[in-house]
Design an enzyme around this catalytic site. Sequence first.
Site, PDB file in Angstrom:
ATOM      1  N   ASP A 211       0.834  -1.193   0.000  1.00 40.85           N
ATOM      2  CA  ASP A 211       0.000   0.000   0.000  1.00 40.85           C
ATOM      3  C   ASP A 211       0.877   1.256   0.000  1.00 40.85           C
ATOM      4  O   ASP A 211       1.874   1.339   0.729  1.00 40.85           O
ATOM      5  CB  ASP A 211      -0.896  -0.021   1.246  1.00 40.85           C
ATOM      6  CG  ASP A 211      -1.925   1.071   1.260  1.00 40.85           C
ATOM      7  OD1 ASP A 211      -2.727   1.147   0.310  1.00 40.85           O
ATOM      8  OD2 ASP A 211      -1.934   1.871   2.224  1.00 40.85           O
ATOM      9  N   GLU A 276      14.673 -15.345   0.132  1.00 40.63           N
ATOM     10  CA  GLU A 276      15.066 -16.402   1.059  1.00 40.63           C
ATOM     11  C   GLU A 276      14.028 -17.519   1.135  1.00 40.63           C
ATOM     12  O   GLU A 276      14.317 -18.588   1.678  1.00 40.63           O
ATOM     13  CB  GLU A 276      15.292 -15.812   2.460  1.00 40.63           C
ATOM     14  CG  GLU A 276      16.456 -14.834   2.538  1.00 40.63           C
ATOM     15  CD  GLU A 276      16.531 -14.195   3.913  1.00 40.63           C
ATOM     16  OE1 GLU A 276      15.821 -14.667   4.839  1.00 40.63           O
ATOM     17  OE2 GLU A 276      17.273 -13.210   4.074  1.00 40.63           O
TER      18      GLU A 276
END
Length: 538
Positions: A211, A276
């Site tokens: 956002d 990751e």
Amino acid sequence: MTTLTSSPGGAPWWRDAVVYQVYVRSFADGLGADGIGDLPGITSRLPYLCDLGVDALWITPFYTSPQKDHGYDVADYRDVDPRFGTLADIDTLLETAHGLGLRVIVDLVPNHTSDAHVWFQAALAAEPGSPERARYLFRDGRGPEGSEPPNNWQSVFGGPAWTRVPDGQWYLHLFDSSQPDLDWRNPEVGDEFDSVLRFWLDRGVDGFRVDVAHGLYKEESLRDQERPAADEEPGAPGGPDPEGHSMVERVLRDEPMWEQPEVHDVYRRWRTVLAEYPGDRMAVAEAWTQTPESMAEFIRSDELHQAFNFAWLSAHWSAESFADVINESIEAVAVAEAAPTWVLSNHDVERHPTRYGGGPVGLARARAATLAMLALPGSAYLYQGEELGLEQVDVPPEARQDPSWFRTGEPGRDGCRVPIPWSGSAPPYGFGDGAGQPWIPQPEDWAPLSVEAQLADEDSTLSFYRRALAARRKLLAGADDDTTATATDHVLEVRRGGLRVLLNAGTAPVPLGDGELLISSGPCPDNMLPPHTAVWLR
């Protein structure tokens, strides 16, 4: 926890995905008769999304919140608001979605918190200059005894972007006063959001919609904004252009509160975190930028994976405008070696059938624009209810709940957030088990637009969306991204590999010409393409 794996040797799943936006309050009420959508309601309707033919869903904020801005005022980023369910409910939703082959993107709100967040409550209790206040943008005022705001910035929701606290300081809120902006120059803020990302990645989410991605950093001096005297909303980010100009034609505005260069360091850091985790985890920016080039900066190879292409949403009904946007957007993202995204509606803008004129003409244009959009390279984002042909609703003043309504007296965004109709002949149209109207009242004439009614009609907008999404999956999977768009005599022509797309934005029928008709947005009698209609040809 179940996560979906990457396709071996293939492109990342998000690169050409169709993503369906779920506005959590307005999708399905599964917790009872309170008339508010929730996580169990979403889970119960996942088979519908699977049958529709989308690849993923994006869920608007469901975190603990006072709901002053319907979840975009977050009080706890690591918990579920009781109105929407529990952490166990989001875990169930993720498991169920992944079992159906659907990815799940969740909203992340990093520009501001709720004023009920523990950090902001601590800041209010602390002294000026304290570490607690340093997490936000507190400043002394100007004028006699600091009685005037620190600068001239205006809130996106109307009125000043500053509110004064009892000890005399002011805090910045580019949105509602209940949404204080964080100071991203404070290392604590970055560390906190790394932790929030990992919390949800560990639970199995596939990505984040970020956002106000262009707004985390403000120009450090917090100087006044230079603006024309007639500018009514000087604090607002670039939004739909009412004149329908292409982004290149716009006059650039002075915006010291948006698009600061330091924001890109945040997304480089987040890209490392996302990498990751297995399964091509991703993030898409809500970045209302002023040019295609600045939009593309958010999706460089070491930053975010996608950014919403609001130029497509902003374009008015015109073959020339559509061609300009397609070519400019593809050219801009190519520099970043990224794929474009396309979107026509969301929870913050007027629904596109209404934007295109409303009524039968507006709906026909909306279907045509959707069919053209689904042929373009990259990913497409759909907003719940557009597959039903829903228009903007004129919500009565007493039922409006958008904070911008209370600050400006303008209708705001409630009209595109009305709960969608599932079945039956009267409100709440199967939205939940309760009787009567949901949190925003539904129109009394929506029965023909319900999912149940439209599934029984092969000519309905829902049936059209199902055909269009199936055609995209069958005909464009692995297709070459090389795409060109031209406009001639009010007809848009898009060529992508062996696919030819025509959209008639004029007022008279035109010949379809040679080629096999694969799908159309409406009837095409006598080998002619009527106005307000699009086709795919091969």
